[in-house]
Design a protein around this motif. Structure first.
Motif, PDB file in Angstrom:
ATOM      1  N   TYR A 179      25.959 -97.359 -35.448  1.00  0.00           N
ATOM      2  CA  TYR A 179      26.129 -98.468 -36.390  1.00  0.00           C
ATOM      3  C   TYR A 179      25.348 -98.166 -37.663  1.00  0.00           C
ATOM      4  N   ASN A 212      23.137 -99.816 -41.099  1.00  0.00           N
ATOM      5  CA  ASN A 212      22.460-100.925 -41.764  1.00  0.00           C
ATOM      6  C   ASN A 212      22.660-100.875 -43.274  1.00  0.00           C
ATOM      7  N   LYS A 255      24.611 -92.450 -39.228  1.00  0.00           N
ATOM      8  CA  LYS A 255      24.636 -93.686 -38.457  1.00  0.00           C
ATOM      9  C   LYS A 255      23.405 -93.772 -37.558  1.00  0.00           C
ATOM     10  N   ARG A 297      20.494 -98.645 -30.355  1.00  0.00           N
ATOM     11  CA  ARG A 297      19.838 -99.909 -30.704  1.00  0.00           C
ATOM     12  C   ARG A 297      18.325 -99.780 -30.537  1.00  0.00           C
TER      13      ARG A 297
END
Length: 219
Positions: A145, A147, A155, A159
């Motif tokens: 993911y 930010n 990426k 988490r």
């Protein structure tokens, strides 16, 4: 850090990385080039220009060796203040050293491996550096993911980065390349390596340059 501390880190790097020893100079210069040319043809490691992760890491190896042996011209902005210990690098990067460590690991497994599947960890020990590089520079530019919007494909892989101890927050790092803490943007992003650096600073062994406060995510 002090010059003594710098040389001590070279030695400790050789002891802890063993057959995977990477020169602080060679890798440091290559890493700066990666940030400057991320996902372009000049990038030492980008999944955009290689068919598979093994091909990318082989290209990375060749560029790293050319930099470390100073066989290619490098702009001064990439080499400025990068620590270098030529004589030690030559020894620690030699095939004598790498094969010696590989033999030591093999003897260690002969003595302590109790089950057949323990031997599956031997090639991991011998090849940890390219495995680590592959995880970050291949998968860290494909999966995960983001930010921040950046001009490359970086990426955040995890988490909570339990595997790379913070380096998996690759998007954060590409957005703020001069920030020591790769995490801290979201509550679950804990950079374990940064915590270690804070401890070393409190002990007076290193001094960090704090260039910015905790950034706010954009996405």
């Amino acid at each position: 850090m002090s010059k003594f501390g710098e040389k001590l880190c070279f030695i400790l790097t050789w002891i802890t990385q063993g057959s995977n020893y990477l020169s602080a100079y060679g890798y440091g210069v290559m890493h700066r080039m990666h940030h400057a040319f991320a996902d372009t043809e000049k990038d030492p490691h980008s999944p955009k220009y290689d068919p598979n992760p093994l091909a990318m890491m082989w290209r990375t190896k060749n560029i790293y060796q050319q930099i470390n042996k100073q066989k290619i011209a490098i702009e001064e902005k990439f080499t400025k203040n990068v620590p270098q210990w030529k004589s030690f690098d030559k020894f620690a990067s030699s095939w004598y050293s790498r094969i010696g460590w590989g033999a030591f690991y093999t003897v260690f497994f002969i003595i302590f491996a109790e089950y057949w599947w323990h031997w599956l960890l031997l090639p991991v020990a011998i090849l940890m550096a390219p495995i680590h590089g592959m995880i970050i520079n291949w998968f860290g530019h494909i999966y995960g993911y983001v930010n921040f919007k950046v001009n490359d494909t970086s990426k955040n892989l995890f988490r909570f980065d339990w595997l790379m101890l913070g380096e998996g927050y690759h998007n954060n790092h590409h957005k703020f390349g001069g920030r020591a803490n790769f995490g801290g943007v979201r509550w679950h992003e804990i950079d374990v390596t940064y915590m270690i650096m804070l401890l070393l600073e409190k002990l007076g062994w290193i001094k960090m340059n704090r260039v910015m406060a905790t950034p706010k995510r954009e996405i």
